[in-house]
Enzyme design. Structure first.
Site, PDB file in Angstrom:
ATOM      1  N   ASP A 186      20.781   9.455 -52.044  1.00  0.00           N
ATOM      2  CA  ASP A 186      19.610   8.813 -51.449  1.00  0.00           C
ATOM      3  C   ASP A 186      19.968   8.174 -50.115  1.00  0.00           C
ATOM      4  O   ASP A 186      20.628   7.140 -50.063  1.00  0.00           O
ATOM      5  CB  ASP A 186      19.064   7.760 -52.413  1.00  0.00           C
ATOM      6  CG  ASP A 186      17.728   7.190 -51.980  1.00  0.00           C
ATOM      7  OD1 ASP A 186      17.194   7.649 -50.955  1.00  0.00           O
ATOM      8  OD2 ASP A 186      17.219   6.289 -52.662  1.00  0.00           O
ATOM      9  N   ASP A 396      15.091  11.163 -43.775  1.00  0.00           N
ATOM     10  CA  ASP A 396      15.328  10.725 -45.148  1.00  0.00           C
ATOM     11  C   ASP A 396      15.357  11.920 -46.089  1.00  0.00           C
ATOM     12  O   ASP A 396      14.363  12.635 -46.237  1.00  0.00           O
ATOM     13  CB  ASP A 396      14.231   9.747 -45.571  1.00  0.00           C
ATOM     14  CG  ASP A 396      14.419   9.232 -46.986  1.00  0.00           C
ATOM     15  OD1 ASP A 396      15.587   9.113 -47.422  1.00  0.00           O
ATOM     16  OD2 ASP A 396      13.409   8.963 -47.658  1.00  0.00           O
TER      17      ASP A 396
END
Length: 520
Positions: A186, A396
């Site tokens: 992440d 992201d």
């Protein structure tokens, strides 16, 4: 459910409440924990407890899509592309597909439009999470990792990455003797954590829990240490550090903040060990984490994996994500250290921006977007971080479907609609996307406009497979970007088949088109 209130008394009560829940969850240590003296660092915010490859031909700014190549392509990724470095590797990593708990069809597999709808929902929650972190982080930060113990030299590690519920899993080893754990990669969070025994509340995972007392290198962080103070809400159980970490979908993890040895596969086939890596030992973990054992935080905040191991990896890592439509057997590489540096020609480098309000995310400067070779009439300020730290443009990997700030999405969607008027709309589509072209017979392919992101430092020309997804269940092509309240997030579908390189020391992101598909 607790609601946010103002006042430091409420803050302290909230922190004590969370810690008490943690203590009760950590049976059989309840009696010791209840006797602990809890302390919290003064803060101006109250913790928000639970909150709601394609073959293409480009002509006159258009592409003709062909999904047949994607479904049959079983290519090899040869990461001897790093031959300019002394540490080149060839890795083939497993891509894991999970149904997200969605409705299944007769053969037990979810329909692709159900999977896409799930991805759209998760990505929208991610965009909301960016705003929430404005309240969680403030401008505090530490320089974690600058004094990392041990004599590990800079080089390169590699980790196996696999897609699951729209995320990607990496295999890491913790403890002495080492134990293997699969954790979600992440880039939008900092803390690394795994589920630990004893566990008051734990979700189901395939591996066994981390058992602290079986590791000879395990120790708890003391209160008042730099890393403990780097937590959004640092708390103490007597003299040791306790963490509490939440995510945009309301899921959370709380437990002991600890040190142990982390081991990864060296790029020369040798194991690389780093002692005293700080991570969360979660005794109370609530929510859905795709059955993974925890999270590997690759953000750029002080607690993240790259920040803690800055002296080991020099702040460098990269990944190359396979096509969203690729079979589950396809693979994606994640590289750390010198091996992560791309050596293909044509690499574009763009500068990383700093948002002191939210130090985790990888902000960049986006100047504009072109559709069909025409620059859209969008003010460049629509992509910028505002005076209070909101909005901006972020890379992201944890966001599947790209989020475009409201006015930006309107302009892009209008341009895509105008350029595809020859195709009927799929009005009954349930994917959650705004534009789906339907009515395609076998072998019929749409022609869609080209699309380019104009970053400060280089253009990112997207292949059509990175913004139009073919849904076999409905024989439709859907535009895979949606609207967000304010932030623009370049998600994983738009990054697929690019090597994306992060350099937190050199303060830049690099990207270059590349086939990411491994052996099937």
């Amino acid at each position: 459910m607790l609601r946010k209130k103002s006042g430091r008394c409420t803050e302290r009560a909230a922190a004590i409440f969370v810690s008490t829940i943690y203590c009760l969850a950590a049976l059989p240590r309840t009696s010791d924990c209840l006797a602990a003296t809890l302390s919290t660092r003064a803060t101006d915010q109250t913790p928000p407890f639970i909150v709601d490859k394609l073959q293409s031909s480009q002509q006159s700014g258009t592409f003709t899509l062909d999904t047949r190549t994607v479904r049959r392509a079983l290519l090899h990724v040869d990461l001897h592309a790093n031959q300019g470095h002394s540490h080149g590797v060839r890795v083939e990593m497993q891509r894991i597909e999970s149904p997200c708990g969605l409705q299944k069809v007769e053969d037990g597999r979810p329909r692709d439009h159900h999977k896409l709808r799930c991805a759209v929902h998760r990505s929208s929650l991610r965009a909301r999470e960016v705003g929430k972190k404005l309240h969680a982080h403030g401008s505090k930060g530490t320089k974690a990792g600058d004094n990392l113990p041990g004599g590990t030299s800079a080089g390169g590690f590699t980790a196996t990455v696999a897609a699951a519920r729209g995320e990607y899993l990496a295999t890491v080893r913790l403890g002495t003797p080492e134990r293997v754990f699969s954790v979600i990669v992440d880039t939008g969070s900092d803390l690394t954590w795994v589920q630990c025994s004893p566990c008051g509340t734990c979700y189901s995972q395939n591996d066994s829990l981390f058992i602290p007392n079986t590791s000879t290198s395990f120790t708890k962080l003391a209160c008042g240490t730099e890393l403990c103070n780097g937590l959004p809400y640092p708390m103490c159980n007597q003299t040791t550090c306790v963490y509490w970490y939440s995510y945009g979908d309301g899921s959370l993890s709380t437990g002991d903040f600890v040190y142990d040895t982390i081991t990864m596969d060296g790029i020369n086939g040798q194991k690389q060990q780093v002692p005293n890596f700080a991570f969360g030992c979660g005794h109370d973990n609530e929510g859905s984490f795709a059955g993974a054992d925890g999270i590997l935080g690759l953000g750029q905040g002080p607690l993240s994996f790259p920040s803690q191991l800055k002296t080991v990896f020099n702040g460098k890592f990269s990944y190359c994500l396979v096509d969203w439509l690729a079979p589950p057997t396809q693979t994606s590489p994640l590289l750390f250290g010198d091996a992560a540096v791309p050596t293909f020609p044509g690499v574009k480098y763009i500068s990383l921006l700093t948002n002191p309000k939210v130090p985790t995310y990888y902000y960049v400067k986006l100047n504009g977007i072109s559709v069909g070779g025409k620059l859209l009439n969008i003010s460049s300020t629509a992509f910028d971080i505002d005076s209070v730290g909101r909005a901006g443009t972020i890379f992201d990997s944890g966001t599947t479907v790209t989020q475009l700030a409201g006015e930006v999405h309107q302009e892009v969607l209008a341009a895509m609609n105008a350029s595809t008027m020859d195709y009927p709309r799929k009005s009954d589509d349930s994917s959650g996307l705004d534009l789906c072209l339907g009515g395609f017979a076998e072998g019929q392919l749409p022609t869609v406009p080209s699309m380019t992101f104009h970053f400060e430092g280089g253009d990112m020309e997207l292949p059509p497979s990175n913004y139009f997804i073919f849904l076999e269940s409905s024989q439709s092509y859907c535009f895979s970007m949606v609207s967000s309240p304010d932030v623009t997030i370049i998600g994983s579908i738009q990054q697929q088949n690019f090597q994306v390189y992060y350099d937190t020391v050199g303060r830049k992101i690099g990207f270059v088109p590349k086939s990411c598909v491994g052996r099937g």
